[in-house]
Design a protein around this motif. Structure first.
Motif, PDB file in Angstrom:
ATOM      1  N   ILE A 312       0.851  -1.201   0.000  1.00  0.00           N
ATOM      2  CA  ILE A 312       0.000   0.000   0.000  1.00  0.00           C
ATOM      3  C   ILE A 312       0.882   1.245   0.000  1.00  0.00           C
ATOM      4  O   ILE A 312       1.833   1.341   0.787  1.00  0.00           O
ATOM      5  N   ARG A 313       0.543   2.177  -0.869  1.00  0.00           N
ATOM      6  CA  ARG A 313       1.314   3.437  -0.920  1.00  0.00           C
ATOM      7  C   ARG A 313       0.500   4.543  -0.264  1.00  0.00           C
ATOM      8  O   ARG A 313      -0.590   4.864  -0.739  1.00  0.00           O
ATOM      9  N   PHE A 314       1.023   5.090   0.800  1.00  0.00           N
ATOM     10  CA  PHE A 314       0.289   6.177   1.450  1.00  0.00           C
ATOM     11  C   PHE A 314       0.625   7.525   0.834  1.00  0.00           C
ATOM     12  O   PHE A 314       1.682   7.713   0.230  1.00  0.00           O
ATOM     13  N   ILE A 315      -0.324   8.443   0.973  1.00  0.00           N
ATOM     14  CA  ILE A 315      -0.077   9.814   0.531  1.00  0.00           C
ATOM     15  C   ILE A 315       0.176  10.618   1.794  1.00  0.00           C
ATOM     16  O   ILE A 315      -0.612  10.548   2.742  1.00  0.00           O
ATOM     17  N   ALA A 316       1.281  11.327   1.821  1.00  0.00           N
ATOM     18  CA  ALA A 316       1.633  12.051   3.046  1.00  0.00           C
ATOM     19  C   ALA A 316       2.115  13.450   2.718  1.00  0.00           C
ATOM     20  O   ALA A 316       2.578  13.714   1.607  1.00  0.00           O
ATOM     21  N   LYS A 317       2.015  14.328   3.687  1.00  0.00           N
ATOM     22  CA  LYS A 317       2.440  15.717   3.425  1.00  0.00           C
ATOM     23  C   LYS A 317       3.927  15.736   3.050  1.00  0.00           C
ATOM     24  O   LYS A 317       4.742  15.012   3.613  1.00  0.00           O
ATOM     25  N   SER A 318       4.223  16.573   2.085  1.00  0.00           N
ATOM     26  CA  SER A 318       5.571  16.558   1.507  1.00  0.00           C
ATOM     27  C   SER A 318       6.648  16.905   2.538  1.00  0.00           C
ATOM     28  O   SER A 318       7.795  16.500   2.399  1.00  0.00           O
ATOM     29  N   ASP A 319       6.265  17.624   3.602  1.00  0.00           N
ATOM     30  CA  ASP A 319       7.238  18.013   4.626  1.00  0.00           C
ATOM     31  C   ASP A 319       7.927  16.809   5.267  1.00  0.00           C
ATOM     32  O   ASP A 319       9.020  16.930   5.799  1.00  0.00           O
ATOM     33  N   LEU A 320       7.246  15.668   5.193  1.00  0.00           N
ATOM     34  CA  LEU A 320       7.825  14.452   5.742  1.00  0.00           C
ATOM     35  C   LEU A 320       9.201  14.170   5.127  1.00  0.00           C
ATOM     36  O   LEU A 320      10.096  13.649   5.785  1.00  0.00           O
TER      37      LEU A 320
END
Ligand code: DC
Length: 446
Positions: A312-320
């Motif tokens: 599974i590929r999560f979508i996360a805030k780019s700041d990560l």
């Protein structure tokens, strides 16, 4: 994506020296925006433009005067054809080297008025944006962080007390052999400050997100070193975020790293939590789909990814991706970055491609941790993507306090066919998003 640094502040705060040093040290293109206004001023002087009557008649009601109209037309014509070019250490106006002329008294005395003319401002802001296009750039001026590049990656506001600036200007004048009294210099600085701050468009103002620096009691070197550190760190982070948008190839090494990390971390989850998962059969779809879950803790996305045989590929805030270890994990698990404050087309493209590729994406429609508790409006992104890619959404309710040795329950619900919600009405996407969120909430209560 280019990297943009905005340096604003009043004249005499040290912007010029500091910005040109930072540009060299950080390999950024240096754009002195004041020089663009100076070039226009020089051109007006050469072409004998009677711009002063505009100043005297700032009230637009007077614009029907024939003389004013003629001046405006002339200005428009000049701005259409003006050719300003910056090289590394020279400035050219219509092909002529004007690097020094634009710093002479004739221009000095007129530039403030000229820079307040609406047409001039609009044209120069456009020019400054164009000159910076697709470049890593540092711009120095008055309205860079507030007007020219309100989304700049770093914004600095350099300030200094009037007295300190008087001292600096007197020293400069002495070095250049210019005669001036302290009183004259002080008056001039206060006059320019006032002019810059009260300009109707693009006034000198500190952007809310700018870092404030008072250089009065600091040496230029101290300010340079401090700013160098700040900008360098931010540049590194921005470049790291940008590179996250390029999905690295699925090498054997990457697959193995993912498997090993997954094995180790999922074992830790099983040691520290009592795991219970229901509705796994809902994940058996022969196509790409989106898992939408509630978001209570940083550990919940990891729980879904780690405690699942599927990839599974999560979508996360780019700041990560700013932080090295997280950026590494992000790359290994092909996390898709998203800039939340912007309409992130690059991110949407990656998601659609992945779904087409029959991959499984993970999204938190709350957009942030404990979004529901914070009364945050449910985000439409998941439904938008599902509708575009024609895939289903599988709701997931996570029920855990994430306290050590507590129960961690994940309930997967029946896939939701978003096509059933689509209609002519613009609100359908919001209604569908609310529906998905309600399903998730119900699943947290099982
Ligand atoms: O920084 P400088 O002294 O070379 O600027 C010349 C003039 O241009 C000054 O009066 C302020 C104006 N200016 C502006 O209005 N907006 C900018 N971004 C830069 C300069």
């Amino acid at each position: 994506m280019p990297f943009i640094v905005a340096i604003d502040g009043p004249s005499g705060a040290g912007k010029g020296t500091i910005t040109s040093y930072l540009a060299k040290k950080l390999k950024l293109m240096y754009l002195d925006t004041g020089a663009t206004y100076r070039c226009v001023t020089l051109k007006f002087i050469k072409e004998k433009v009677n711009y002063k009557i505009l100043e005297e008649n700032t009230d637009t009601k007077n614009t029907d005067s024939k003389e004013i109209e003629e001046v405006r037309n002339k200005i428009e014509e000049i701005l259409k054809n003006i050719d300003i070019e910056f090289t590394k250490d020279k400035i050219f106006l219509d092909g002529e080297d004007v690097t020094h002329v634009i710093r002479e008294d004739e221009v000095n005395n007129a530039v403030s008025q000229v820079s307040h003319i609406i047409e001039v401002r609009k044209a120069m802001v456009n020019l400054q944006r164009k000159m910076s296009e697709n470049k890593d750039v540092i711009l120095e001026g008055r309205d860079i962080g507030t007007n020219v590049f309100p989304n700049a990656d770093v914004k600095i506001y350099l300030d200094a007390s009037v007295e300190e600036r008087v001292k600096r200007r007197l020293k400069q004048n002495l070095e250049k052999g210019i005669e001036s009294t302290e009183e004259e210099v002080r008056e001039n600085i206060i006059f320019r400050d006032n002019n810059d701050k009260t300009s109707k468009i693009g006034p000198l103002r500190q952007a809310e997100d700018a870092i404030y620096f008072d250089t009065s009691n600091l040496s230029i070197e101290e300010v340079e070193n401090e700013l160098y550190k700040i900008i360098k760190t931010k540049k590194k982070q921005c470049k790291s975020i940008e590179s996250a948008y390029i999905t690295t190839p699925e090498t054997l090494w990457k697959r193995m790293s993912r498997a090993v990390i997954k094995f180790v971390l999922s074992s830790l989850y099983r040691i520290f939590y009592r795991i219970e998962i229901t509705g796994k059969e809902n994940l058996e779809l022969d196509e790409g789909y989106i898992i939408c879950a509630n978001h209570v803790n940083y550990l919940d996305a990891a729980a879904i990814v780690l405690l699942n045989k599927k990839y599974i590929r999560f979508i996360a805030k780019s700041d990560l991706f700013r932080f090295r270890p997280l950026a590494y994990l992000g790359r290994v698990f092909n996390i898709i970055p998203i800039k939340r404050e912007k309409n992130d087309l690059a991110s949407i493209k990656i998601c659609l491609k992945a779904l087409k590729n029959k991959e499984i994406l993970g999204i938190f429609p709350e957009g942030t941790r404990k979004g529901l508790e914070k009364n945050v409006k449910v985000k439409n992104g998941a439904v938008f993507l599902a509708s575009k890619a024609k895939v289903k959404i599988v709701p997931a309710g996570i029920n855990s306090t994430f306290k050590l040795f507590s129960k961690l329950k994940i309930n997967y619900g029946k896939p939701i066919d978003i096509a059933e919600f689509e209609n002519e009405d613009n609100d359908w996407i919001e209604e569908a998003s609310e529906y998905v969120m309600n399903q998730i909430v119900m699943l947290t209560k099982i």
